[in-house]
Design a protein around this motif. Structure first.
Motif, mmCIF file in Angstrom:
data_model
loop_
_atom_site.group_PDB
_atom_site.id
_atom_site.type_symbol
_atom_site.label_atom_id
_atom_site.label_comp_id
_atom_site.label_asym_id
_atom_site.label_seq_id
_atom_site.Cartn_x
_atom_site.Cartn_y
_atom_site.Cartn_z
ATOM 1 N N ALA A 103 0.588 4.263 -10.186
ATOM 2 C CA ALA A 103 0.040 4.063 -8.846
ATOM 3 C C ALA A 103 0.275 5.297 -7.973
ATOM 4 N N PHE A 104 1.472 5.853 -8.024
ATOM 5 C CA PHE A 104 1.770 7.043 -7.214
ATOM 6 C C PHE A 104 0.949 8.246 -7.679
ATOM 7 N N LYS A 140 -7.028 3.879 -0.599
ATOM 8 C CA LYS A 140 -5.740 3.195 -0.507
ATOM 9 C C LYS A 140 -5.408 2.578 -1.864
ATOM 10 N N VAL A 141 -4.249 2.961 -2.382
ATOM 11 C CA VAL A 141 -3.735 2.431 -3.639
ATOM 12 C C VAL A 141 -2.684 1.386 -3.306
ATOM 13 N N ALA A 171 -2.404 7.792 -6.239
ATOM 14 C CA ALA A 171 -2.421 7.977 -4.790
ATOM 15 C C ALA A 171 -2.452 9.448 -4.395
ATOM 16 N N GLY A 196 0.830 -1.192 0.000
ATOM 17 C CA GLY A 196 0.000 0.000 0.000
ATOM 18 C C GLY A 196 0.867 1.245 0.000
ATOM 19 N N LEU A 197 0.413 2.266 -0.719
ATOM 20 C CA LEU A 197 1.167 3.517 -0.786
ATOM 21 C C LEU A 197 0.687 4.451 0.314
ATOM 22 N N CYS A 198 1.640 4.947 1.085
ATOM 23 C CA CYS A 198 1.382 5.779 2.256
ATOM 24 C C CYS A 198 1.654 7.237 1.915
ATOM 25 N N LEU A 213 4.337 9.085 -0.743
ATOM 26 C CA LEU A 213 3.918 10.075 -1.736
ATOM 27 C C LEU A 213 4.745 11.353 -1.617
ATOM 28 N N VAL A 233 -10.722 7.658 -4.126
ATOM 29 C CA VAL A 233 -9.392 7.072 -3.969
ATOM 30 C C VAL A 233 -9.042 7.083 -2.481
#
Length: 383
Positions: A352-353, A369-370, A356, A39-41, A45, A367
């Protein structure tokens, strides 16, 4: 013997490259893990967008990612309790294990702690956006069959929420307000709810996120915070009081026992202090502005405790129990629905980023959680 693995590597602001790296066999106390779901936090980012996170600079090529789960590929010679094919969640902060804080069990604030994807320690501790990594078995947690790898990756931010709950000393049947309905705010609301809060009100400027929170069991009710700013500090504090009073009218909660402030935005911190009843606690969960202007007298004269929260410690076992229990209770928070967008493979990391960093996608969908899915359908409990 070493092997070659693919890794997503940050070289500068918005400069992500897929590269090949050597990976040795796991050490005797390690597992080698095929990373499945990351998961991207918000911190990831920040690094991606600015090549820094606050005053922490990236000083060498860095793989991002720390909310992760995967599948055991190889087991170190001295490791017991794991075998190839096991699904595991990773705790990616490695403390020194010998300082006063570690000995107290508060290893999250160990000064020597190395955290994957963070630029704080140098050389940097590389993150989990790699095909495989070696990681100490001590900091890996076996996932039950019914818990998918996407949810396994969510155990990391869920740990933040659980740690915040523990430090809040929240009494049973408490009234709670959560400022911020991003992933961590939703999880703070969820933990308060499953731990017995009588009323959980979540507040945000995004109606879509508030609707999601209530419809999916994360909170009992919500409040849409108006986009209103004053011309000076006196006017801003007056607006904060108005916001707190308006939230108090939702479900007639009035001033509340605990506030979880998950935005870091000064106006929300201010409103949070005014929302808290005498003797209550406001938990500073959101890492926003490093310098805050707050009505300290309004807190001190009512003995409102202002309590900091930094990551988590000793949370994974209980977090697994929380998500397991939620699968059996239709009224529990729907944790898996937090994952709203999935991108397959490290080559999709840039997309993805970019996703996010948005609140809605091109189709108007929320949007939250990616995740980057490296093995296939990481949402499947059986993967």
């Amino acid at each position: 013997m070493s092997t070659q693995v693919q890794a997503s590597v940050l070289h500068g602001a918005k400069d992500l490259r897929t590269e090949t790296r050597p990976l040795s066999a796991p050490e005797s106390d390690e597992l080698q893990i095929r990373i499945a779901s990351t998961g991207l936090c918000g911190s990831d980012l920040h690094y991606y967008t600015h090549h820094r996170n606050g005053d922490i600079l990236v000083r060498e090529p860095l793989s991002l990612g720390h909310e992760s789960a995967g599948v055991v590929a190889a087991v170190g010679s001295n490791v017991s309790g794991f075998k190839a094919g096991d699904k595991v969640a990773l705790e990616v902060g490695l403390p020194c294990g010998s300082c006063a804080r570690c000995n107290e069990g508060r290893y999250n604030i160990c000064k020597e702690l190395k955290f994957r994807s963070s630029g704080k320690s140098f050389p940097h501790f590389q993150g989990t956006l790699q095909e495989r990594i070696n990681h100490p078995a001590k900091w890996c947690y076996k996932l039950p069959d019914e818990v998918g790898l996407d949810v396994g990756a969510l155990l990391e931010p869920l740990g933040v929420a659980l740690h915040a709950f523990r430090r809040s000393l929240m009494p049973k049947n408490a009234t709670v307000v959560v400022y911020g309905a991003g992933a961590v705010g939703l999880l703070c609301a969820a933990v308060a709810k499953v731990k017995g809060a009588g009323k959980v009100i979540i507040a945000d400027i995004d109606q879509g996120r508030l609707d999601f929170a209530v419809q999916n069991g994360f909170a009992h009710a919500s409040y849409l915070v108006p986009m209103k700013r004053g011309k000076d500090m006196d006017e801003n504090l007056a607006i904060a009081k108005e916001t707190a009073a308006a939230i108090g009218k939702v479900e007639n909660v009035g001033e509340v026992d605990v506030v979880f402030e998950c935005t870091g935005v000064p106006s929300c911190v201010q409103a949070g202090i005014f929302s808290t009843k005498p003797g209550g606690r406001i938990m500073l969960v959101g890492m926003g502005h490093p310098i805050q202007t707050i009505p300290l007298g309004a807190a001190a004269l009512r003995e409102v405790d202002i309590v900091g929260v930094f990551r988590y410690a000793n949370t994974y076992a209980e977090s697994i129990e929380i998500v397991q229990a939620s699968l059996k209770n239709p009224d529990s928070p729907a944790f898996s629905k937090l994952v709203t967008h999935r991108f397959k493979g490290l080559d999709e990391a840039v997309k993805a980023f970019e996703m996010a960093g948005k609140t809605k996608d091109a189709d108007g969908n929320l949007v939250l959680k990616v995740v980057i899915d490296s093995l296939g359908d990481a949402s499947s409990p059986k993967l």
